[in-house]
Design an enzyme around this catalytic site. Structure first.
Site, PDB file in Angstrom:
ATOM      1  N   THR A 181      -7.311  14.433  13.399  1.00  0.00           N
ATOM      2  CA  THR A 181      -8.326  15.382  12.993  1.00  0.00           C
ATOM      3  C   THR A 181      -8.774  14.976  11.605  1.00  0.00           C
ATOM      4  O   THR A 181      -7.998  14.362  10.873  1.00  0.00           O
ATOM      5  CB  THR A 181      -7.700  16.801  12.926  1.00  0.00           C
ATOM      6  OG1 THR A 181      -7.059  17.067  14.160  1.00  0.00           O
ATOM      7  CG2 THR A 181      -8.726  17.864  12.655  1.00  0.00           C
ATOM      8  N   ARG A 209      -9.443  20.847  27.689  1.00  0.00           N
ATOM      9  CA  ARG A 209      -8.483  21.370  26.709  1.00  0.00           C
ATOM     10  C   ARG A 209      -9.131  21.532  25.336  1.00  0.00           C
ATOM     11  O   ARG A 209      -9.805  20.639  24.845  1.00  0.00           O
ATOM     12  CB  ARG A 209      -7.298  20.403  26.605  1.00  0.00           C
ATOM     13  CG  ARG A 209      -6.266  20.757  25.542  1.00  0.00           C
ATOM     14  CD  ARG A 209      -6.371  19.846  24.336  1.00  0.00           C
ATOM     15  NE  ARG A 209      -5.345  20.150  23.337  1.00  0.00           N
ATOM     16  CZ  ARG A 209      -5.340  19.653  22.100  1.00  0.00           C
ATOM     17  NH1 ARG A 209      -6.288  18.821  21.704  1.00  0.00           N
ATOM     18  NH2 ARG A 209      -4.408  19.996  21.243  1.00  0.00           N
ATOM     19  N   GLY A 211      -8.228  22.413  21.305  1.00  0.00           N
ATOM     20  CA  GLY A 211      -7.142  22.511  20.336  1.00  0.00           C
ATOM     21  C   GLY A 211      -7.462  23.516  19.239  1.00  0.00           C
ATOM     22  O   GLY A 211      -8.313  24.398  19.420  1.00  0.00           O
ATOM     23  N   ASP A 212      -6.785  23.379  18.111  1.00  0.00           N
ATOM     24  CA  ASP A 212      -6.892  24.393  17.064  1.00  0.00           C
ATOM     25  C   ASP A 212      -8.079  24.213  16.122  1.00  0.00           C
ATOM     26  O   ASP A 212      -8.460  25.164  15.428  1.00  0.00           O
ATOM     27  CB  ASP A 212      -5.602  24.432  16.233  1.00  0.00           C
ATOM     28  CG  ASP A 212      -5.372  23.118  15.486  1.00  0.00           C
ATOM     29  OD1 ASP A 212      -5.591  22.042  16.099  1.00  0.00           O
ATOM     30  OD2 ASP A 212      -4.976  23.159  14.314  1.00  0.00           O
ATOM     31  N   THR A 232      -4.120  19.919  10.850  1.00  0.00           N
ATOM     32  CA  THR A 232      -4.143  18.785  11.773  1.00  0.00           C
ATOM     33  C   THR A 232      -2.769  18.640  12.397  1.00  0.00           C
ATOM     34  O   THR A 232      -1.765  18.914  11.742  1.00  0.00           O
ATOM     35  CB  THR A 232      -4.541  17.476  11.065  1.00  0.00           C
ATOM     36  OG1 THR A 232      -4.335  16.381  11.971  1.00  0.00           O
ATOM     37  CG2 THR A 232      -3.708  17.235   9.813  1.00  0.00           C
ATOM     38  N   GLY A 233      -2.744  18.226  13.655  1.00  0.00           N
ATOM     39  CA  GLY A 233      -1.457  18.055  14.322  1.00  0.00           C
ATOM     40  C   GLY A 233      -1.537  18.515  15.755  1.00  0.00           C
ATOM     41  O   GLY A 233      -2.608  18.465  16.367  1.00  0.00           O
ATOM     42  N   GLY A 235      -2.217  20.856  18.123  1.00  0.00           N
ATOM     43  CA  GLY A 235      -3.016  22.059  17.981  1.00  0.00           C
ATOM     44  C   GLY A 235      -2.479  23.301  18.661  1.00  0.00           C
ATOM     45  O   GLY A 235      -2.652  24.417  18.152  1.00  0.00           O
TER      46      GLY A 235
END
Lengths: 316, 316
Positions: A181, A209, A211-212, A232-233, A235
């Site tokens: 990210t 999908r 993510g965050d 970041t990571g 999510g």
């Protein structure tokens, strides 16, 4: 305390010296620096934090090294689907897009959602229709292709084929590659905070999908009363923990400092769920934080009291 | 304090006695009661809060009076796109879907995302592909049609044509109809909380707009440490305020009761942004809350110390 400043990240994960070459290391530092300087110059000349985070993220989207814009990962179908969000800490206005294709700079589309619509989140083909009506620059899917990301997809898919020889595998969800990210948070001279995040998502991902990154309160949040955050990571864990807003709430309701709250968010709460990743933050006094529980996170900051700083590995 | 209980809503908005008929009023009360009893019976026989909120929402999705499942509003294109989320307060596990079509019971798909995938949020055509692979019951778009919702779409589109004769109108976003949502929160005998929300979104909506229902922390949240929340109303404001998680954070970090935190969330924070809507909540002690700043909200609760209660107007 500095009167303004910017912090950025270019993704967290298993980034180790063993996997790196000196040339690539240098290129990442240069890419981070270019983003930092672009954002800093806006702040230094009296521009808004919103413009600064927008520009810093835009510069990383243009750089094929980062998983956002050009250089985004491939989905399981071999295409590129991207998410982005931007938030204005003064007004709590928000714009976000999820799963968009063909958009050269997803952060640009997120900003248009904030500024030109009564909505905060538009998704997939619907968001693309809006982009076309706004006359945005659309790119063929191949524009986002890079050799490194294609190799990554093939590696993940090979791992998936191995997994699926085991009886545990559902066949529906196989191996998924690391995500990545880019993000920026900034404080401007007027005292306003802003945050922006953009991502190509997870390599080999399926089924639309999300993510965050485009989820306000999970991967992106800004509020002049507390802080601006970009995460970041992995999510899914940031969504379940509502990480970015939880950090803000710990500052507002428990009186924690940005640094204390960021440590709890990543090293206590995210870790308790089994999540991995990192985040960056800045508060109204110009204090900053950069937290990660992964071996590395591309990151940097630029404050008026010093030279721009960039780093890759956790121990830097 | 009751040892278990369930609270539900069927949407908040400009629901007034003037717009209602005695027959429709009776039908709404009966629909709420059916949902409450379905959820309560599960709790009373020792079932989980997750099963209870799932079932209570499922029953309202089956009822054409509510804007979820059968009876969902029409988008601007004359189709039905639905969002849903479910969260387990014990594990903080989550499943959500956004903008899905053809899914008879979106809450069912949200639950499959939680139980069968490593993800928390799947969107639009991607989520539908997952549903097909899971062998879910798919319905033609016409299944969701109701005469009342079609009339609502035509009314909103007529208002839009009026708006667009004014120079202020962008032409891109015209009038949008009221949204509506169904939701349930429950505490089971084992002390576990759960929340579920499902919605057909906003009448006449465009561009893959996603509201707060599938956004964890905005329209749906559950955590055994604090509360379970489901919100309804103008979703963009609940996303910007991170309403459901903010309520939980005020309980956890400031020591507010569920009732106090819910009042602040709706009557102070949501109101400050200009947002309208309501929410329901339950805490680990079985205390409940039902808050709204609109003229009405279809709602009800059923606790072991009394008979099921249902209401429509704010002053009830």
């Amino acid at each position: 305390m500095p009167e303004f400043g910017i912090v950025i990240h270019g993704g967290a994960g298993t980034i180790t010296r063993e996997k790196m070459t000196p040339e690539l290391e240098k290129a990442y530092h240069a890419g981070l620096l270019e983003s930092l300087v672009a954002g800093y110059n806006i702040l230094n000349s009296g521009g808004s934090s919103l413009d600064a985070v927008y520009r810093a993220v835009y510069v990383m989207e243009e750089n094929p090294l980062f998983n956002a814009g050009k250089g985004a990962v491939f989905t399981n179908s071999g295409i590129h689907e991207q998410d982005a969000a931007i938030m204005d800490g003064k007004t709590l206005k928000v714009g976000a897009v999820a799963g968009v294709r063909h958009i050269k700079n997803p952060i640009n589309l997120a900003r248009l959602v904030m500024e030109k619509t009564p909505h905060v989140l538009l998704a997939r083909d619907g968001a693309e229709e809006f982009a076309r009506l706004q006359g945005m620059e659309m790119m063929p899917d191949e524009y986002f292709d890079t050799e490194a990301r294609r190799r990554q997809l093939l590696e993940v898919q090979a791992k998936e084929r191995d997994l699926q020889t085991t009886p545990q595998a559902s066949g529906l969800f196989g191996a998924e590659g690391k995500s990545g990210t880019v993000g920026a948070v900034a404080l401007d001279k007027a005292g306003n905070l802003a945050a922006a995040t953009s991502t190509g998502g997870m390599s080999n991902s399926r089924y639309g999908r999300i993510g965050d990154s485009p989820i306000i309160g999970a991967g992106t949040y800004a509020n002049n009363r507390t802080c601006a955050i970009s995460a970041t990571g992995h999510g899914e864990y940031f969504i379940r923990a509502v990480s970015a807003y939880d950090l803000s709430a710990m500052m507002e309701y428990r009186g924690l400092s940005l640094q204390q709250a960021a440590e709890v968010a990543i090293h206590t709460k995210l870790a308790a769920l089994g999540g991995t990743g990192g985040l960056i933050g800045i508060d109204p006094s110009g204090s900053i934080t950069l937290q990660l529980n992964t071996p590395g996170m591309y990151r940097g900051y630029y404050l008026p009291d010093g030279k721009p700083f960039t780093a890759i590995y956790r121990d830097e």
